[in-house]
Design a protein around this motif. Structure first.
Motif, PDB file in Angstrom:
ATOM      1  N   LEU A 160       3.352  -8.302  14.484  1.00  0.00           N
ATOM      2  CA  LEU A 160       2.078  -7.603  14.638  1.00  0.00           C
ATOM      3  C   LEU A 160       2.233  -6.089  14.542  1.00  0.00           C
ATOM      4  CD1 LEU A 160       0.459  -9.662  17.559  1.00  0.00           C
ATOM      5  CD2 LEU A 160      -0.071  -9.780  15.116  1.00  0.00           C
ATOM      6  N   VAL A 161       3.349  -5.635  13.980  1.00  0.00           N
ATOM      7  CA  VAL A 161       3.593  -4.193  13.847  1.00  0.00           C
ATOM      8  C   VAL A 161       3.795  -3.852  12.375  1.00  0.00           C
ATOM      9  CG1 VAL A 161       5.021  -2.235  14.535  1.00  0.00           C
ATOM     10  CG2 VAL A 161       4.665  -4.136  16.127  1.00  0.00           C
ATOM     11  N   TRP A 162       3.005  -2.905  11.902  1.00  0.00           N
ATOM     12  CA  TRP A 162       3.140  -2.416  10.529  1.00  0.00           C
ATOM     13  C   TRP A 162       3.958  -1.139  10.571  1.00  0.00           C
ATOM     14  CZ3 TRP A 162      -1.450  -0.237   7.168  1.00  0.00           C
ATOM     15  CH2 TRP A 162      -1.020  -0.080   5.850  1.00  0.00           C
ATOM     16  N   HIS A 163       5.126  -1.161   9.942  1.00  0.00           N
ATOM     17  CA  HIS A 163       6.019  -0.001   9.874  1.00  0.00           C
ATOM     18  C   HIS A 163       5.745   0.744   8.569  1.00  0.00           C
ATOM     19  CE1 HIS A 163       8.721  -1.425  13.190  1.00  0.00           C
ATOM     20  NE2 HIS A 163       8.197  -2.582  12.820  1.00  0.00           N
ATOM     21  N   LEU A 164       5.433   2.019   8.666  1.00  0.00           N
ATOM     22  CA  LEU A 164       5.151   2.818   7.486  1.00  0.00           C
ATOM     23  C   LEU A 164       5.468   4.274   7.782  1.00  0.00           C
ATOM     24  CD1 LEU A 164       1.287   3.329   7.204  1.00  0.00           C
ATOM     25  CD2 LEU A 164       2.314   2.142   9.105  1.00  0.00           C
ATOM     26  N   ALA A 165       5.543   5.073   6.747  1.00  0.00           N
ATOM     27  CA  ALA A 165       5.781   6.513   6.889  1.00  0.00           C
ATOM     28  C   ALA A 165       6.948   6.817   7.815  1.00  0.00           C
ATOM     29  CB  ALA A 165       4.510   7.216   7.385  1.00  0.00           C
ATOM     30  N   PRO A 166       8.189   6.503   7.399  1.00  0.00           N
ATOM     31  CA  PRO A 166       9.334   6.725   8.287  1.00  0.00           C
ATOM     32  C   PRO A 166       9.547   8.185   8.672  1.00  0.00           C
ATOM     33  CG  PRO A 166      10.044   6.174   6.047  1.00  0.00           C
ATOM     34  CD  PRO A 166       8.572   5.910   6.106  1.00  0.00           C
ATOM     35  N   LEU A 209       0.809  -1.214   0.000  1.00  0.00           N
ATOM     36  CA  LEU A 209       0.000   0.000   0.000  1.00  0.00           C
ATOM     37  C   LEU A 209       0.841   1.262   0.000  1.00  0.00           C
ATOM     38  CD1 LEU A 209      -2.869  -0.792   2.549  1.00  0.00           C
ATOM     39  CD2 LEU A 209      -2.950  -0.885   0.063  1.00  0.00           C
ATOM     40  N   LEU A 210       1.993   1.216   0.655  1.00  0.00           N
ATOM     41  CA  LEU A 210       2.824   2.411   0.809  1.00  0.00           C
ATOM     42  C   LEU A 210       4.280   2.058   0.579  1.00  0.00           C
ATOM     43  CD1 LEU A 210       1.013   3.660   3.993  1.00  0.00           C
ATOM     44  CD2 LEU A 210       1.189   4.994   1.896  1.00  0.00           C
ATOM     45  N   PRO A 211       5.043   2.933  -0.065  1.00  0.00           N
ATOM     46  CA  PRO A 211       6.451   2.648  -0.325  1.00  0.00           C
ATOM     47  C   PRO A 211       7.220   2.408   0.976  1.00  0.00           C
ATOM     48  CG  PRO A 211       5.712   4.570  -1.557  1.00  0.00           C
ATOM     49  CD  PRO A 211       4.614   4.229  -0.609  1.00  0.00           C
ATOM     50  N   ASP A 212       8.074   1.421   0.950  1.00  0.00           N
ATOM     51  CA  ASP A 212       8.999   1.124   2.060  1.00  0.00           C
ATOM     52  C   ASP A 212       8.288   0.715   3.348  1.00  0.00           C
ATOM     53  OD1 ASP A 212      11.194   1.795   0.431  1.00  0.00           O
ATOM     54  OD2 ASP A 212      10.929   3.914   0.905  1.00  0.00           O
ATOM     55  N   SER A 213       7.026   0.310   3.277  1.00  0.00           N
ATOM     56  CA  SER A 213       6.368  -0.170   4.493  1.00  0.00           C
ATOM     57  C   SER A 213       6.500  -1.679   4.574  1.00  0.00           C
ATOM     58  CB  SER A 213       4.895   0.242   4.514  1.00  0.00           C
ATOM     59  OG  SER A 213       4.122  -0.547   3.630  1.00  0.00           O
ATOM     60  N   TYR A 273      -4.646   6.844   2.947  1.00  0.00           N
ATOM     61  CA  TYR A 273      -3.354   6.808   2.257  1.00  0.00           C
ATOM     62  C   TYR A 273      -3.540   7.245   0.803  1.00  0.00           C
ATOM     63  CZ  TYR A 273      -4.809   2.465  -0.068  1.00  0.00           C
ATOM     64  OH  TYR A 273      -5.469   1.545  -0.842  1.00  0.00           O
ATOM     65  N   PRO A 274      -2.476   7.701   0.124  1.00  0.00           N
ATOM     66  CA  PRO A 274      -2.607   8.138  -1.269  1.00  0.00           C
ATOM     67  C   PRO A 274      -2.945   6.962  -2.181  1.00  0.00           C
ATOM     68  CG  PRO A 274      -0.585   8.989  -0.279  1.00  0.00           C
ATOM     69  CD  PRO A 274      -1.123   7.949   0.666  1.00  0.00           C
ATOM     70  N   ALA A 275      -3.987   7.130  -2.972  1.00  0.00           N
ATOM     71  CA  ALA A 275      -4.359   6.094  -3.934  1.00  0.00           C
ATOM     72  C   ALA A 275      -3.271   5.953  -4.992  1.00  0.00           C
ATOM     73  CB  ALA A 275      -5.692   6.436  -4.586  1.00  0.00           C
ATOM     74  N   LEU A 276      -3.270   4.805  -5.621  1.00  0.00           N
ATOM     75  CA  LEU A 276      -2.257   4.530  -6.637  1.00  0.00           C
ATOM     76  C   LEU A 276      -2.326   5.535  -7.781  1.00  0.00           C
ATOM     77  CD1 LEU A 276      -0.083   2.349  -7.176  1.00  0.00           C
ATOM     78  CD2 LEU A 276      -1.778   1.154  -8.573  1.00  0.00           C
TER      79      LEU A 276
END
Length: 319
Positions: free
Chosen positions: A182-188, A173-177, A227-230
């Motif tokens: 049980l932890v989703w890492h996104l938006a550094p 869904l998101l770059p580099d996520s 989140y931003p759509a494709l």
């Protein structure tokens, strides 16, 4: 930015059912504050800023460039008039808390926003009129494209999840996520921990937004992730007015499925649609193999009718 799931939360990940007009409007107003953002929006931003009515410009004082505007302004409902009714019914405590929060994000505290916080009737009349005017100016024309793009994204993502699995599906869904346990890492670029604590997560793709993902609350009280759509709005094509079922199944086969909303024999089907019995049987067989039609025999006659899946497809196509 880290989203912490419990096992129950993983069972409650889903996409929003419909785009929400006032949420999209808030994101559009936020985008007007971001002239250096995604260049694909440059022309759109210029045209939207030029056409924004004077009575709607005060809304820019309420919505920061981050997109994290007052949550009472963007109820998660699919009808704009119902959304405006909900804004008008916002509780005093929520209004004041949210306005304090956006001032803390750098938005100006003006006499007008203070009147909004005090629930002054005249100021709220101006607020609702401004929202209505802004929606008419910015979103009325592209709404069909936004809605079609929303459903196209959800369909494409959910079909991909069936092949990829939950972890890779979320990561895509998101770059580099990535999903790590049980932890989703996104938006550094954000330092933020969100613990779902069993409330679940509703995903919302927006073609109006190109910034970092945003967190809110969905109508069923699950947490909301925008989140931003494709495909961003300026690149969305105009949706075709053609029958969507015909596009999916082929025109004749779609007509067969529609006819079988009521059970028919092969002969009845051929007669009603003006096709040969062999063709009617062939189309019914193909739909049956796809799980959209069921067939039962009574003597020499074969009766065909929609399954629950077929009926759902007809309902969705009509919508």
């Amino acid at each position: 930015m880290r989203i912490h799931f419990t096992p129950d939360d993983l069972l409650r990940i889903r996409f929003a059912e419909e785009p929400a007009p006032l949420l999209e409007l808030g994101l559009a107003l936020a985008a007007l504050h971001r002239p250096a953002a995604d260049p694909v929006f440059t022309r759109w931003r210029r045209e939207a800023a030029r056409s924004l009515p004077a009575r709607a410009r005060s809304l820019l004082d309420l919505v920061p460039a981050s997109g994290a505007g007052p949550q009472f302004l963007d109820p998660m409902v699919a009808d704009v008039e119902e959304g405006l009714d909900r804004v008008a019914a916002s509780p005093r405590g929520q209004v004041r808390r949210e306005l304090v929060r956006v001032v803390g994000l750098g938005q100006p505290k003006t006499p007008w926003t203070q009147r909004i916080a005090d629930l002054e009737r005249g100021a709220w009349g101006e607020l609702l009129a401004g929202l209505h005017a802004a929606y008419g100016s910015i979103l009325t024309e592209p709404w069909r494209r936004l809605r079609a793009g929303f459903h196209a994204e959800v369909s494409w993502r959910t079909s991909g999840w069936g092949r990829l699995g939950l972890g890779p599906g979320l990561a895509a869904l998101l770059p580099d996520s990535r999903l790590d346990g049980l932890v989703w890492h996104l938006a550094p670029e954000k330092e933020f921990d969100l613990h779902l604590d069993g409330r679940g997560l509703t995903l919302y793709p927006s073609a109006m937004w190109s910034g970092s993902p945003l967190v809110g609350t969905y109508s069923d009280h699950s947490r909301l992730l925008v989140y931003p759509a494709l495909t961003p709005l300026p690149l969305l094509p105009e949706p075709h007015d053609a029958d969507p079922l015909g596009t999916l199944l082929g025109r004749t086969r779609a007509q067969v499925l529609e006819a079988l909303a009521e059970p028919r024999t092969t002969g009845n089907l051929a007669q009603d649609l003006g096709i040969s019995a062999a063709s009617a049987s062939q189309h019914a067989t193909a739909l049956r193999e796809a799980g959209l039609v069921a067939t039962r025999r009574e003597g020499k006659a074969a009766w065909h009718g929609c399954t629950a899946l077929g009926a759902e497809l007809l309902r969705t196509g009509a919508r």
